[in-house]
Design an enzyme around this catalytic site. Structure first.
Site, PDB file in Angstrom:
ATOM      1  N   CYS A   1      10.229  19.889 -11.021  1.00 34.76           N
ATOM      2  CA  CYS A   1       9.305  20.630 -11.892  1.00 34.76           C
ATOM      3  C   CYS A   1       8.601  21.772 -11.164  1.00 34.76           C
ATOM      4  CB  CYS A   1       8.358  19.702 -12.645  1.00 34.76           C
ATOM      5  SG  CYS A   1       7.870  18.176 -11.901  1.00 34.76           S
TER       6      CYS A   1
ATOM      7  N   GLU B   1      -8.308 -11.759  17.734  1.00 35.05           N
ATOM      8  CA  GLU B   1      -9.581 -12.494  17.700  1.00 35.05           C
ATOM      9  C   GLU B   1      -9.712 -13.188  16.351  1.00 35.05           C
ATOM     10  OE1 GLU B   1     -12.230  -9.235  18.272  1.00 35.05           O
ATOM     11  OE2 GLU B   1     -11.683  -8.309  16.366  1.00 35.05           O
TER      12      GLU B   1
ATOM     13  N   HIS C   1       0.820  -1.220   0.000  1.00 33.79           N
ATOM     14  CA  HIS C   1       0.000   0.000   0.000  1.00 33.79           C
ATOM     15  C   HIS C   1       0.857   1.274   0.000  1.00 33.79           C
ATOM     16  CE1 HIS C   1      -3.730  -2.323   1.703  1.00 33.79           C
ATOM     17  NE2 HIS C   1      -3.520  -2.549   0.430  1.00 33.79           N
TER      18      HIS C   1
ATOM     19  N   CYS D   1       7.551  19.730  -6.000  1.00 36.01           N
ATOM     20  CA  CYS D   1       8.640  18.971  -6.606  1.00 36.01           C
ATOM     21  C   CYS D   1       9.844  19.884  -6.860  1.00 36.01           C
ATOM     22  CB  CYS D   1       8.162  18.356  -7.924  1.00 36.01           C
ATOM     23  SG  CYS D   1       9.446  17.434  -8.775  1.00 36.01           S
TER      24      CYS D   1
ATOM     25  N   GLY E   1      -1.926  -9.748  12.342  1.00 33.13           N
ATOM     26  CA  GLY E   1      -2.604  -8.476  12.623  1.00 33.13           C
ATOM     27  C   GLY E   1      -3.403  -7.907  11.466  1.00 33.13           C
ATOM     28  N   THR E   2      -3.986  -8.796  10.671  1.00 34.13           N
ATOM     29  CA  THR E   2      -4.831  -8.305   9.583  1.00 34.13           C
ATOM     30  C   THR E   2      -6.133  -9.082   9.577  1.00 34.13           C
ATOM     31  OG1 THR E   2      -5.026  -7.906   7.203  1.00 34.13           O
ATOM     32  CG2 THR E   2      -3.636  -9.750   7.867  1.00 34.13           C
TER      33      THR E   2
HETATM   34 ZN   LIG Z   1       8.231  16.611 -10.562  1.00 31.87          ZN
END
Ligand SMILES: [Zn+2]
Length: 259
Positions: free
Chosen positions: A153, A219, A118, A150, A191-192
């Site tokens: 850019c 649980e 993730h 950024c 833990g999931t």
């Molecule tokens: Zn950038």
């Protein structure tokens, strides 16, 4: 069955373990529900803030929330469950960790083979180019009401390098995860609750390839029926005991072979 009895049942010959990890492991590290300071975020849910739509509408609100999370994270330390997984890796028993957590605590605990499926909250990436940079420091986390831009850019916004609700997973990471799961013979689900797809489908995928599944949770979960064994309790307490006993069994097996 207690932990010793479960370890007794495990075939430790050529053991290759993959750990699938969720938020439960980080609770003992002080990573709570991210409600933040002074109840400031009580009226928001992650579903409202961790989305591309929320960022497009109000990037400052989203960044303020991530900075509040980062201020908590900067105080968090890995716990004994994280360290137990590092020990498995150092013993050569682990193929790697597939984590749904974005907190980076496995890396701090010293683990090397990690798929952060993730994403990772400690990094920010450009919304235009491929630039990625760390932002997990107190200076940035404490600069309220300012955005991150950024350095390449200039006018492009940086965003947290995490997977938001409604966004696809990185296909390279998913591919690597499935590769590990097809090679392993033991999966630890830690833990999931096993409700967030596609990660929720990983244990049954490994099971089809012949792996045994052991879950560690406070649980029972939707995954409990497909697990070979379930170890209920706080994973920062149960996992270190399990790992210690497993390593002891592996070492015993090795010394018997050498006799
Ligand atoms: Zn950038």
């Amino acid at each position: 069955m207690n932990i010793s009895e479960i370890v007794e049942k495990i075939d430790v010959e050529r053991l290759k373990i993959v750990s699938i990890v969720g938020a439960g492991i980080s609770k003992a590290s002080g990573m709570p529900t991210f409600r933040g300071e002074d109840g400031m975020w009580d009226n928001y849910s992650a579903m409202e803030l961790a989305t591309p739509q929320a960022f497009a509408k109000d990037p400052q609100l989203v960044w303020n929330w991530y900075k509040a999370r980062m201020r908590i994270l900067l105080e968090a330390k890995p716990n004994n469950a994280h360290f137990a997984l590092t020990e498995l890796e150092e013993e050569g028993l682990s193929l790697g960790i597939i984590t749904q957590n974005v907190d980076g605590l496995h890396e701090i605990a010293g683990s090397k083979n990690i798929i952060e499926i993730h994403g990772r909250i400690r990094y920010a990436r450009c919304t235009s180019c491929n630039h990625i940079q760390r932002w997990d420091n107190h200076k940035i986390a404490n600069e309220r009401d300012s955005l991150l831009y950024c350095p390449k850019c200039k006018n492009s916004l940086l965003r947290p390098d995490v997977v938001w609700f409604g966004e696809p997973l990185d296909p390279l990471k998913s591919e690597k995860a499935l590769d590990w799961l097809s090679q392993c013979n033991l999966v630890l689900v830690i833990g999931t609750s096993g409700v967030v797809y596609p990660v929720a489908s990983f244990p049954s995928f490994a099971k089809k390839s012949g792996a045994k599944i052991i879950e560690f949770n406070i649980e029972s979960t939707p995954l409990t029926p497909i697990c070979d064994f379930s170890i209920f309790g706080k994973c920062e307490e149960t996992l270190p005991v399990f790992v210690k006993e497993l390593i002891r069994k592996v070492e015993k097996r090795k010394s018997e072979k050498n006799e």
